[in-house]
Write an enzyme that holds these catalytic residues in place. Structure first.
Site, PDB file in Angstrom:
ATOM      1  N   ALA A   1      68.919   3.248  24.253  1.00 56.10           N
ATOM      2  CA  ALA A   1      67.614   3.797  24.605  1.00 56.10           C
ATOM      3  C   ALA A   1      67.604   4.420  25.980  1.00 56.10           C
ATOM      4  CB  ALA A   1      66.481   3.035  24.165  1.00 56.10           C
TER       5      ALA A   1
ATOM      6  N   ASN B   1      66.780  -5.090  24.813  1.00 56.83           N
ATOM      7  CA  ASN B   1      68.171  -4.867  24.494  1.00 56.83           C
ATOM      8  C   ASN B   1      68.485  -3.931  25.800  1.00 56.83           C
ATOM      9  OD1 ASN B   1      68.414  -6.024  22.405  1.00 56.83           O
ATOM     10  ND2 ASN B   1      68.819  -4.054  21.058  1.00 56.83           N
TER      11      ASN B   1
ATOM     12  N   HIS C   1      61.164   3.689  29.934  1.00 58.83           N
ATOM     13  CA  HIS C   1      62.338   3.018  30.676  1.00 58.83           C
ATOM     14  C   HIS C   1      62.369   3.712  32.200  1.00 58.83           C
ATOM     15  CE1 HIS C   1      62.963   0.692  27.271  1.00 58.83           C
ATOM     16  NE2 HIS C   1      63.355   1.746  26.342  1.00 58.83           N
TER      17      HIS C   1
END
EC number: 1.4.1.21
Length: 259
Positions: free
Chosen positions: A122, A180, A210
């Site tokens: 991601a 993750n 993020h």
């Protein structure tokens, strides 16, 4: 390249659709390992694959690489045996939170001449981080992850709230299902003890964001990734799904960019 997949969830179905259904030029999924063959029987006719419930028979089938797309528990139970026979790609990177398991996999890979591929998932920017770290010139890596409040806490949150701030290794212990990104970032860079993580529960957002900040002798870099969910499963990042496909495609190219 012939591919075997462990699991038949959202990511596996996305791969089947984009590789087999769309007749990918260089990739083909031949085998899928599941627990309940009857439940997923329709996949055989729909995508021209063979279903397996036995790991041994699955590994003996005509596959060049095995993609784990199940969950952390399955990954930890089967990955050592998989890597004794095949190269592998790990999606449930939460399995790598324990150093002893990582060391076991590294030894198996070395002994058997295998490779474990870890897609960027991601986030992005891992090529820069790895390049800088390869010369020991990476000074700091920070990750600020913002997620919908309901994904991180059972409390009623009126405004954004930092539910964790500290080392990546501790973030992983407290929020194993949400870290993750921290694991793959730490492994690419300066490790889980030195990677700093802030995790924010935000009731005003419906997506995961993020923010990565990197500092070293090379200078500074920052990346912001706002993830849309996979249409087939809103619990899965769209970028995480296509990073798997991109990694598989690059393995077949004669020209390799970046890395």
């Amino acid at each position: 390249m012939n591919i075997g997949i462990i699991g038949a969830g959202a990511i596996a179905n996305t791969m089947l659709e984009r590789i087999n259904h769309d007749a990918h030029e260089n990739l083909r999924i031949n085998s899928v390992l599941v627990r309940d063959k009857e439940k997923y029987q329709h996949l055989e006719g729909e995508y021209g694959i063979s279903l397996h419930t036995d790991l041994g028979y699955f590994l003996d089938s005509d596959v060049d690489i095995v993609v784990e797309a199940a969950n952390v528990e399955v990954a930890k139970s089967v990955l050592p045996e998989v890597m004794r026979k095949k190269d592998a790609m790990l999606i449930s990177v939460g399995a790598l939170a324990e150093g002893e398991f990582v060391a076991e996999l590294m030894q198996i890979a070395k002994t058997n001449g295998r490779t474990l591929h870890l897609p960027s998932g991601a986030i992005g920017g891992l090529d820069l981080i790895q390049n800088v770290q390869s010369h020991g010139e990476l000074e700091s890596v920070t990750l600020t992850t913002r997620k919908p409040a309901v994904a991180l806490t059972y409390e009623t949150v009126a405004s954004e709230k930092a539910v964790f701030e500290g080392k990546a290794i501790d973030a992983i212990k407290h929020f194993p299902k949400n870290m993750n990104v921290a694991i793959i970032l730490a492994m690419a860079g300066i490790g889980m003890e030195r990677t700093h993580v802030t995790l924010i529960a935000d009731p005003s957002t419906d997506r995961n964001t993020h923010q990565i900040e990197v500092k070293g002798a090379f200078g500074r870099a920052s990346f912001t990734i706002e993830n849309e969910p996979l249409p087939e499963n809103h619990n899965t990042s769209y970028l995480a799904a296509i990073s798997i496909l991109g990694t598989l495609e690059r393995m077949n190219r004669n020209f390799v960019i970046g890395g």
